[in-house]
Each structure stands twice: as structure tokens, then as C-alpha cells.
Write a protein that holds these residues in place. Structure first.
Motif, short mmCIF file in Angstrom:
data_model
loop_
_atom_site.label_atom_id
_atom_site.label_comp_id
_atom_site.label_asym_id
_atom_site.label_seq_id
_atom_site.Cartn_x
_atom_site.Cartn_y
_atom_site.Cartn_z
N GLU A 73 55.99 29.04 8.88
CA GLU A 73 54.58 28.68 8.82
C GLU A 73 53.76 29.70 8.04
O GLU A 73 52.82 29.34 7.33
N ILE A 116 53.98 28.89 4.42
CA ILE A 116 53.20 27.69 4.10
C ILE A 116 51.71 28.03 4.04
O ILE A 116 50.99 27.60 3.12
N ASP A 117 51.24 28.83 5.00
CA ASP A 117 49.84 29.26 4.98
C ASP A 117 49.53 30.06 3.72
O ASP A 117 48.47 29.89 3.09
N THR A 166 55.66 20.07 2.71
CA THR A 166 56.19 21.23 3.43
C THR A 166 57.43 20.92 4.25
O THR A 166 57.87 21.78 5.01
#
Length: 281
Positions: A213, A216-217, A242
Motif C-alpha cells: 500500500e 501505491i500511495d 493496482t
């Protein structure tokens, strides 16, 4: 269907790792974005370095803002990279839309489309070995590919799609499968209207991030910053794919539309994404 990797621009020193992983994997092309007033590597210089560190994978500007550059120098640079890589350069070209890029390079943003058309006349002539003009001879070297490196044009308006048929070899589409089909059809229509043989090469682009995550952020934040000037950065970052299922479905969607290649454009910096994307394929 060929699959390429669009390289992140946040850390130029990491790109050699990205390139070597991609060259050892199932990928066809390395792509690199272009901006002038931004913290990104100059694409032709960076791709020349990456081409020297790889053996088979193509290197592609995606897209190079040609109107911001001197035409004769661009002809020489592109021909040099193409010649020294044995024809591995793909020159994706566009006009750009940022006022600061144009102010910094002294180019009138209002004439950028007309300037690109005139540049293509000169580029094609120089790549064929013809003189630059009256009293000025040819500007070498000759590219490896007769007539110059493969040229793709990006854009959405009819004049940009028509430019593919007038000057190019194919179309670079930064649009999702849900509305890319109309762009593909328009490009093919112009292609046949101009009496071009065969079919234009169609290259699609999707934005991806594959990993934890935090990655992805990071990728969404980088993409948002890059496209903040458009006013649509929130929507674009939210549309980043994603998961393996999302990525495979998008590739299948473009294959169904007749695309020849899909570029998986990455904004997160972790080069292990190359291996994760290879597993998805």
C-alpha cells in the motif's frame, strides 16, 4: 501483444536497475515521459544511457515535446541514438500544453502544432540524408532505420490523430479501453484516407502500481503532482490500476481493440515492480 514498461521519473539513478530487469524479462519497450520545467531526466539523454546498459529492449520517448527543441539538433540526437542502438529508438512525439515549459524554452505555445508539422518535414528530410537547406549540407549520422526512427504521435484532437497519417508510423494512446476505441478508429480512418499502406501501429498506455500500500500511495502522489496542472489529477490518480486482475483486464481490453502494444506506466520508485508485472503477464 507486446508489453512495455513506462519508467518512473522520481529517481534517475534507479533507472539502470529498472532497465536491466526489464531487458531480462518479457518486456518489449522502455518508455520515458518528457517535461521541461520539472524534476525529471531529459528523455533522450536518459534513454541513451539505458540503451547502453541493455541489449534488446526498445527505448521510447512518451512523449517528447518536440516543439520545445531545436529541430536540427533533435534530428541529430535521435539519429545518433537510433544508429548506436541498432534501430531500438521509438520517438513518441507530442506538442505539450504547459505554459511554463514554453516560456522557459522561448517557444510560442500558440504555434506549437504548426511548429511540429514543420519540424517533421525537416526531420524526415534529414533522416533521409538530404541537405538541411540552401548552403547547408546533410546532418548525420543516418539512422539505423531507413527514413528515421519509428515515430508515434500522442494526442486526442482530430488534428493530432491526422498527424499520425501525415507524418508518423503509429499512435500513442493515453486513454482507457472504454474510450480508446474511438481514437483508434479515427487514426485508422485518416491512415487509409491518406493512402498509407498497411496499418498504423497502435500503442496504448495504462498507469499501474503493483506492490504494498505504501508503494501505491507513493505512486498516486507522484502522478498527482505530475498532472496537477491539468485540473484532473485526482481523477487520473484514482484511475491507476493496482491489482493483477485490473492490469490483465486492461491489457485484454486493448488487445480486443487491436492495439499492438501496451505500456505499463509506473510512478512508484520500487524497481521490483518490474518483476511483479512480469509475473502478472
Amino acid at each position: 501483444m507486446h508489453i512495455g514498461i513506462g519508467l518512473p521519473i522520481g529517481d534517475p539513478t534507479a533507472l539502470l536497475d529498472w532497465a536491466r530487469r526489464a531487458d531480462a524479462g518479457p518486456f518489449s519497450t522502455l518508455g520515458l515521459l518528457d517535461r521541461f520545467v520539472y524534476d525529471n531526466p531529459e528523455p533522450l539523454v536518459a534513454l541513451a544511457v539505458l540503451a547502453g546498459a541493455t541489449s534488446r529492449i526498445r527505448v521510447q520517448t512518451e512523449v517528447l515535446l518536440a516543439p520545445l527543441r531545436d529541430t536540427a539538433l533533435l534530428a541529430k540526437q535521435a539519429a545518433t541514438v537510433d544508429r548506436m542502438t541498432g534501430g531500438r529508438l521509438v520517438l513518441g512525439l507530442g506538442i505539450g500544453g504547459r505554459h511554463d515549459d514554453h516560456r522557459a524554452t522561448g517557444v510560442d505555445i500558440r504555434t506549437r502544432g504548426r511548429r511540429l508539422d514543420e519540424q517533421m518535414r525537416v526531420l524526415r528530410r534529414l533522416w533521409a540524408g538530404e541537405p538541411y537547406g540552401e548552403g547547408v549540407g546533410p546532418i548525420g549520422p543516418l539512422p539505423a532505420r531507413p527514413g528515421g526512427p519509428e515515430v508515434l504521435f500522442g494526442g486526442f484532437k482530430p488534428v493530432a490523430l491526422e498527424r499520425v497519417a501525415r507524418w508518423g508510423d503509429g499512435f500513442l494512446a493515453a486513454a482507457p479501453p472504454s474510450w480508446a476505441g474511438g481514437l483508434f478508429d479515427a487514426v485508422r480512418h485518416f491512415w487509409h484516407e491518406y493512402g498509407r499502406e498497411g496499418e498504423p501501429r497502435i500503442v496504448a498506455q495504462i498507469n499501474v502500481a503493483l506492490g504494498p500500500e505504501a508503494l501505491i500511495d507513493e505512486a498516486r502522489a507522484a502522478m498527482h503532482d505530475y498532472y496537477a496542472f491539468t485540473g484532473t489529477a485526482d481523477r487520473m490518480a484514482a484511475g491507476m490500476l493496482t491489482t493483477p486482475v485490473e492490469i490483465r483486464d486492461a491489457i485484454t481490453g486493448f488487445a480486443d481493440l487491436g492495439a499492438d502494444e501496451v505500456m505499463l506506466y509506473c510512478y512508484g520508485l520500487d524497481p521490483a515492480q518490474v518483476d511483479r508485472l512480469a509475473d502478472v503477464l
